[in-house]
Design an enzyme around this catalytic site. Structure first.
Site, short mmCIF file in Angstrom:
data_model
loop_
_atom_site.label_atom_id
_atom_site.label_comp_id
_atom_site.label_asym_id
_atom_site.label_seq_id
_atom_site.Cartn_x
_atom_site.Cartn_y
_atom_site.Cartn_z
N SER A 1 8.13 4.02 -26.77
CA SER A 1 10.01 4.41 -27.42
C SER A 1 10.53 2.61 -27.19
CB SER A 1 10.61 4.52 -25.63
OG SER A 1 11.93 4.94 -25.16
N LYS B 1 11.19 18.15 -23.49
CA LYS B 1 13.04 18.41 -23.19
C LYS B 1 12.91 20.06 -22.86
CE LYS B 1 14.10 15.06 -27.08
NZ LYS B 1 14.71 14.62 -27.65
N ASN C 1 18.14 16.08 -23.39
CA ASN C 1 17.00 14.54 -23.57
C ASN C 1 17.58 13.53 -22.44
OD1 ASN C 1 20.01 14.59 -23.75
ND2 ASN C 1 19.21 12.48 -25.83
N ALA D 1 11.78 22.32 -38.32
CA ALA D 1 12.21 23.78 -37.31
C ALA D 1 11.27 23.70 -35.74
CB ALA D 1 12.14 24.80 -37.44
N GLY E 1 11.86 20.84 -32.14
CA GLY E 1 13.31 20.86 -30.45
C GLY E 1 14.09 19.61 -30.98
N ALA E 2 14.30 18.91 -31.52
CA ALA E 2 15.07 17.71 -32.39
C ALA E 2 15.78 18.67 -33.48
CB ALA E 2 14.50 16.86 -33.71
N THR F 1 6.16 26.74 -41.00
CA THR F 1 5.79 28.23 -40.70
C THR F 1 7.83 28.49 -40.64
OG1 THR F 1 4.75 26.72 -38.73
CG2 THR F 1 5.00 29.06 -38.42
N ILE G 1 15.63 11.67 -39.58
CA ILE G 1 15.74 10.62 -37.87
C ILE G 1 14.64 10.43 -37.51
CG2 ILE G 1 16.99 12.94 -37.22
CD1 ILE G 1 14.55 13.56 -36.11
N TYR H 1 12.31 6.96 -36.98
CA TYR H 1 12.94 5.45 -36.87
C TYR H 1 12.26 4.17 -36.89
CZ TYR H 1 12.22 5.76 -31.74
OH TYR H 1 11.97 5.99 -30.12
P1 ATR Z 1 9.74 17.94 -32.54
O1 ATR Z 1 10.64 18.13 -31.07
O2 ATR Z 1 10.43 16.36 -32.57
O3 ATR Z 1 11.34 18.60 -33.10
P2 ATR Z 1 8.42 19.45 -32.94
O4 ATR Z 1 8.84 20.78 -32.11
O5 ATR Z 1 6.60 19.95 -32.71
O6 ATR Z 1 8.95 18.58 -32.52
O7 ATR Z 1 8.29 19.46 -34.16
C1 ATR Z 1 7.77 19.65 -35.13
C2 ATR Z 1 8.45 20.14 -36.87
O8 ATR Z 1 7.34 19.04 -37.54
C3 ATR Z 1 8.84 21.72 -37.06
O9 ATR Z 1 9.32 21.66 -38.11
C4 ATR Z 1 6.68 21.41 -38.04
O10 ATR Z 1 7.01 22.59 -38.82
P3 ATR Z 1 6.09 23.63 -37.86
O11 ATR Z 1 6.99 24.55 -37.32
O12 ATR Z 1 5.62 24.58 -39.05
O13 ATR Z 1 4.67 23.59 -37.22
C5 ATR Z 1 7.29 20.23 -38.58
N1 ATR Z 1 6.04 19.55 -39.05
C6 ATR Z 1 4.71 18.83 -38.73
N2 ATR Z 1 3.87 18.67 -38.97
C7 ATR Z 1 3.81 19.28 -40.29
C8 ATR Z 1 3.27 18.99 -41.24
N3 ATR Z 1 2.08 17.82 -41.70
N4 ATR Z 1 3.87 19.63 -42.75
C9 ATR Z 1 5.39 19.85 -42.51
N5 ATR Z 1 5.52 20.01 -41.36
C10 ATR Z 1 5.07 19.48 -40.11
#
Ligand code: ATR
Length: 479
Positions: free
Chosen positions: A234, A283, A304, A344, A346-347, A368, A430, A432
């Protein structure tokens, strides 16, 4: 005191390290076990080569050092070295070394009685430290916490053993807060590296002195931090600490690796923390510990920023604002009316809510489908699967990437590989690290306007700073 650990092969190289770190350190520890054989014989010269107090240490292999000599041989090297003007000599707890002790006492060299535990924290740590210091020596405990609860034990040492001169070191990644807040553990000093850490979890002297001002921490210093797992990547300490310094606020902001959020709240109460940032994966989990939450937290379901208010913790969400502020003008001018949000998680929740709150029409794309559908239902928007991304080519003003795809070290991944930009879109990733993700570089090649994750990070941090301190983030730093 910040003590630089010296682990070069020659005395001259060690002295050079002292000179180049001189602005950040008060002491140095000469690790004789790292010196070449001939240099070890000349160790007594070292204190006169530098202008700070030096600890003499010849660490055995079983205690994490390099020395494999016989005990007799080791004793002789220490005895010879004690002809020099060392301030301290480190003698391990289990070593009966009457001669070394006698010579040290005669020459006014203070003895540090040390023990190391590379596996955990011994149950009798308090009494053990007390015993080590019994003869007026400095007790040193280098132990290995494995959880936030272990970390709390290290901080409790200062209250349990108030009048004992001691050095407390939490090794490994769980120990980092105890190294930064060493004064809150009642430790006389903290060990720092010059760059190549020789002990797990060691931080550089420069960071301890200039970023954290660790040597200035007192009982009155307000403590803030960031909780997450992982958390050490971080860059929030680089936002908040310089901000505190610029407004002359006696406060520190540091990372806390967290396993169990309930134990973290116990630690936060113990340290009388004033606030903290929350990152993945806490979060949502943090919500049940908050006495009050803001409207945004309620609607987004994610927090956050946690601030201490009288009698309770209050949660805010500054992510949504951090995301929005770089593009707010484009939304207000009507340049952005429609958006495609990739992901989709948390962010994404906070971002979709922020956009909808400003009247932008949103379509969520996710691997998903059900997760996209859930967020869409809450915010009145469209949704689709990631595979159908190309259907939306040329239909939106803004594309926002919120997944972890493309994040360091997977530089060469793009969640919407093959998507063709027209060049008119504003594209916002988003992530960084790296600043320029694969998705952004493709958008740049098509002539799109770009926004980077670091803009969002800085903006959410600035608002958080206001919530922590009541002051605007000072101008001219962190930008
Ligand atoms: P955050 O809080 O950072 O958003 P998260 O809740 O774990 O983290 O969400 C991760 C996001 O990245 C989700 O939209 C996830 O898709 P799924 O809902 O299908 O899991 C997406 N993501 C992570 N790895 C991925 C991959 N290899 N290909 C496509 N989407 C991915």
């Amino acid at each position: 005191m910040i003590c630089l650990t010296l682990s070069q092969q020659t005395l001259e190289e060690d002295a050079e390290l002292v000179r180049s770190n001189r602005a950040y350190i008060d002491m140095a520890e000469l690790r004789v076990d790292y010196l070449g054989e001939e240099e070890q014989k000349k160790a007594s010269l070292f204190p006169s080569m530098v202008d700070i107090p030096v600890i003499l240490t010849l660490r055995r292999k079983e205690d994490g050092g390099l020395c494999t000599l016989t005990e007799r041989h080791r004793r002789n090297i220490l005895l010879d070295a004690l002809d020099g003007d060392f301030a301290y000599v480190d003698i391990e707890e289990d070593v009966k070394r009457a001669e070394v002790e006698a010579k040290a006492r005669k020459r006014g060299v203070r003895i540090i009685r040390s023990f190391h535990d590379f596996n955990g924290i011994p149950e009798d740590i308090f009494s053990r430290i007390y015993k080590l210091a019994e003869r007026g020596d400095v007790a040193k405990a280098a132990v290995t916490p494995h959880s936030v609860a272990d970390l709390l034990t290290l901080f409790r040492i200062s209250d349990e053993l108030k009048d004992v001169d001691k050095i407390i070191i939490g090794m490994g990644e769980w120990g980092i807060p105890s190294r930064i807040l060493y004064r809150r553990c009642g430790s006389m000093l903290t060990f720092a590296s010059s760059g190549d850490a020789i002990a797990p979890g060691q931080i550089t002297a420069k960071e301890l002195k200039t970023l954290y001002r660790a040597d200035k921490v007192s009982g009155k210093t307000a403590i803030y931090g960031i909780i997450g797992n992982p958390v050490y990547h971080s860059s929030s300490p680089q936002i908040h600490n310089p901000g505190f310094q610029a407004i002359n606020y006696d406060a520190i902001y540091l990372p806390f690796l967290v396993d169990n959020i309930r134990s973290f709240f116990a630690l936060a109460e113990y340290l009388k923390m004033r606030g903290f940032s929350v990152t993945i994966p806490f979060k949502a989990q943090v919500l049940m510990f908050l006495g009050r939450i803001s409207r945004e937290v309620k609607q987004i379901g994610s927090c956050n920023t946690v601030v201490r208010v009288p009698g309770m913790w209050k949660g805010f969400n500054t992510d949504y604002y951090g995301f929005l502020s770089p593009i707010l003008r484009d939304i207000e001018s009507g340049r952005i009316k429609t958006a495609l949000v990739i992901g989709a998680g948390g962010a994404s929740k906070a971002i979709v809510w922020a956009l909808r709150n400003r009247g932008v029409k949103v379509t969520i794309l996710n691997r998903t489908l059900s997760r996209a559908a859930d967020i869409a239902a809450l915010n009145l928007c469209e949704f689709d699967t990631l595979e159908n991304a190309r259907k939306y080519e040329g239909t939106v003003d803004l594309v926002v990437q919120t997944t972890s795809v493309g994040l360091y070290p997977d530089f060469d991944l793009n969640p919407i590989e093959g998507f063709r930009f027209t060049g008119r879109e504003i594209v916002y990733d988003i992530i960084y690290k790296p600043k320029m993700t694969k998705l952004l570089s493709e958008a740049a090649a098509a002539g799109c306007t770009l926004h980077y994750g670091e803009e969002m990070l800085l903006e959410q941090g600035k608002l958080q700073f206001e919530m922590f301190t009541g002051y605007h983030y000072p101008r001219g730093i962190g930008e």
